[in-house]
Scaffold this active site. Structure first.
Site, PDB file in Angstrom:
ATOM      1  N   LYS A 209       0.863  -1.192   0.000  1.00  0.00           N
ATOM      2  CA  LYS A 209       0.000   0.000   0.000  1.00  0.00           C
ATOM      3  C   LYS A 209       0.888   1.227   0.000  1.00  0.00           C
ATOM      4  CE  LYS A 209      -2.955   2.781   2.989  1.00  0.00           C
ATOM      5  NZ  LYS A 209      -3.854   2.891   4.143  1.00  0.00           N
ATOM      6  N   GLU A 254      -8.061  12.534  12.410  1.00  0.00           N
ATOM      7  CA  GLU A 254      -7.257  11.373  12.813  1.00  0.00           C
ATOM      8  C   GLU A 254      -6.368  11.671  14.011  1.00  0.00           C
ATOM      9  OE1 GLU A 254      -5.686   9.130   9.641  1.00  0.00           O
ATOM     10  OE2 GLU A 254      -4.923   7.585  10.992  1.00  0.00           O
TER      11      GLU A 254
HETATM   12  C1  LIG Z   1      -4.016  11.051   3.415  1.00  0.00           C
HETATM   13  C2  LIG Z   1      -5.217  11.515   3.766  1.00  0.00           C
HETATM   14  O1  LIG Z   1      -6.149  10.742   4.419  1.00  0.00           O
HETATM   15  C3  LIG Z   1      -5.786   9.557   5.095  1.00  0.00           C
HETATM   16  C4  LIG Z   1      -6.674   9.475   6.257  1.00  0.00           C
HETATM   17  C5  LIG Z   1      -7.938   8.929   6.152  1.00  0.00           C
HETATM   18  C6  LIG Z   1      -8.296   8.204   5.012  1.00  0.00           C
HETATM   19  C7  LIG Z   1      -7.391   7.967   4.028  1.00  0.00           C
HETATM   20  C8  LIG Z   1      -7.748   7.181   2.827  1.00  0.00           C
HETATM   21  O2  LIG Z   1      -8.882   6.668   2.767  1.00  0.00           O
HETATM   22  O3  LIG Z   1      -6.969   7.094   1.891  1.00  0.00           O
HETATM   23  C9  LIG Z   1      -5.964   8.379   4.150  1.00  0.00           C
HETATM   24  O4  LIG Z   1      -5.260   7.279   4.610  1.00  0.00           O
HETATM   25  C10 LIG Z   1      -5.618  12.901   3.501  1.00  0.00           C
HETATM   26  O5  LIG Z   1      -6.698  13.299   3.945  1.00  0.00           O
HETATM   27  O6  LIG Z   1      -4.838  13.644   2.870  1.00  0.00           O
END
Ligand SMILES: C=C(O[C@H]1C=CC=C(C(=O)O)[C@@H]1O)C(=O)O
Length: 464
Positions: A209, A254
């Site tokens: 990932k 987060e």
């Molecule tokens: C990298 C980001 O989100 C992260 C946090 C929540 C969900 C995310 C996703 O679904 O990709 C990302 O991991 C951003 O908001 O720039």
């Protein structure tokens, strides 16, 4: 490299009346770059002015040791401080705010900053903390919102809380004018190409990932008002943490790590769908109770989407593995829940445990960074792919942002849904990224970054 001067701080926290809106307490003439914030649903901390900073005159202190250097600086500052805390709640007494670069090689490494004034409230209790550098007290006394001369005895002549605060409601939010969004390092139509390159690296077995992010530049005719940005974020995204540190302003959903009285918590997010997304992901046998194909609720379909679950599990595992050496009785729920934000749903898992060593909240944030929610799996290879494909320096976007107190307790979020204000306040770099796994669709990933940018578009008064 220059080293930061070690300040001798005098700190006093006094009870104050609660206010309907913490941001009303920011003085109208405040230096926007000095504003700090960590506010959620009306509770939290704001501050302004600068009593001390771990950052050096030559900018940040980058490199792989940026957390350890700041942690040592904080231990030294705490050891030399005189503190009178008449409230004794999380966030009272001596507190530093911080934000750190995502990558060790970033020129803006970040660090810790101690404001001159901190106002906080929680659970109906409110307080104000004044902080002065005993060696610099004459200069610091001229900062806006700090009206009382330096006291000589921390137990006696410190300024009373009301003297430190402007009258509530003095500052009013102005609509933003003349702001244009310009392409950043990669223009939107080119973003799917970058995602395809990421998917190719996954197919080649280099990573499982990788989180790829892009930037957009908001260019303004007049200086962007940090306080207006914070107000709009807090009004619309109340369930997130509205933060500001050294011109990095945003609303993150987060929580990388919270350490409070020996209890450790982390909210892991990864996996996103737009709230109006159609068609919704299909139901799989992982959730037989949701197999009603006619269910109209996208949240139910979301929790059983294989691609989103895989992306989420990488992030949960990376946080659990990093916390394990520092925690006893780590609780990791087997399945995520759906976190609802105004523009998106996220898959979320709340992890908790008991601290089993003397790591501070900042030490824990350093151990957790970069989690698979912002970097990828395996971490080192993902960081390399990010550096090669994104074509930009992330700065402090996707790095830890938050605060810690003298005991080491504190909150550290991940700097997401945010923008970096330029030195002249006439532009702001906005960031958004998304986790890429083998099954990711490049066009959907572009759409996902657009929807994640909605928070900062709204914050700049550009609609969502
Ligand atoms: C990298 C980001 O989100 C992260 C946090 C929540 C969900 C995310 C996703 O679904 O990709 C990302 O991991 C951003 O908001 O720039």
């Amino acid at each position: 490299m220059t080293v930061p001067v070690l300040p001798r701080l005098r700190v006093r926290t006094l009870a104050a009346p609660p206010v309907p809106d913490l941001f009303d307490l920011l003085p109208p003439d405040v230096d926007a770059a000095s504003v700090v914030s960590w506010v959620r649903e009306g509770s939290g901390l704001i501050g302004w002015g600068r009593a001390a900073s771990s950052r050096t005159a030559d900018g940040g202190r980058g490199g792989p040791d940026r957390f350890a250097t700041a942690a040592q600086w904080w231990r030294d500052v705490v050891a030399g401080a005189e503190v009178v805390d008449e409230v004794d709640l999380p966030g009272t007494g001596l507190v530093a705010f911080g934000s750190f670069a995502f990558a060790p090689g970033s020129p803006d490494g970040g660090g810790l900053v101690v404001p001159r004034v901190i106002a906080g409230q929680h659970d109906g209790k409110a307080w104000v903390t004044s902080i002065e550098d005993l060696d610099l007290s004459t200069a610091a006394d001229t900062e806006p919102g700090v009206s009382d001369p330096a006291p000589t005895d921390p137990a006696e002549g410190a300024p009373a809380a009301p003297d430190l605060l402007p009258a509530p409601g003095e500052a009013q939010s102005e609509p933003a004018r003349g702001i244009r969004l310009l392409p950043g390092a990669v223009a939107p139509p080119d973003w799917p190409r970058v995602i395809r390159a990421g998917i190719a690296r996954i197919a080649a077995g280099e990573v499982d990932k990788v989180v790829l992010a892009r930037d957009v530049v908001a260019a303004a005719d007049a200086p962007i008002e940090t306080v207006d940005v914070l107000r709009r974020l807090a009004d619309r995204y109340g369930a997130t943490w509205t933060f500001a540190v050294d011109g990095l302003v945003g609303a993150t959903p987060e929580m990388l790590v919270r350490l409070q009285h020996g209890r450790v918590r982390s909210r892991v997010l990864a996996g996103t769908v737009r709230r109006d997304r159609t068609p919704a992901p299909s139901v799989t046998e992982a959730h037989p109770e949701l197999e009603d194909a006619h269910t109209p609720d996208p949240r139910l379909r979301f929790v059983s989407d294989a691609k989103e679950l895989e992306e989420h599990q990488f992030a949960v595992r990376s946080v659990a593995e990093a916390l394990a050496p520092h925690c006893a009785a780590l609780e990791v729920p087997e399945e995520p829940f759906v976190l609802e934000l105004p523009d998106v749903y996220h898959l979320a898992t709340d992890i908790s445990g008991e601290a089993s060593d003397d790591a501070t909240s900042l030490d824990l944030a350093a151990a957790l960074h970069p989690s698979a929610a912002v970097c990828g799996t395996p971490s080192e290879a993902a960081a390399r792919v990010i550096a090669e494909l994104e074509g930009m320096d992330r700065g402090r976007y996707a790095g830890p942002v938050g605060w810690l107190d003298a005991s080491g307790d504190g909150d550290w979020g991940i700097a997401l849904r945010c923008g970096q204000l330029s030195a002249d306040a006439r532009s702001m770099r906005l960031f958004a990224g998304g986790g890429i796994v083998a099954a990711s669709d490049p066009e959907s990933e572009l759409a996902e970054t657009e929807v994640k940018l909605a928070a900062m578009r709204h914050a700049l008064g550009l609609g969502s």
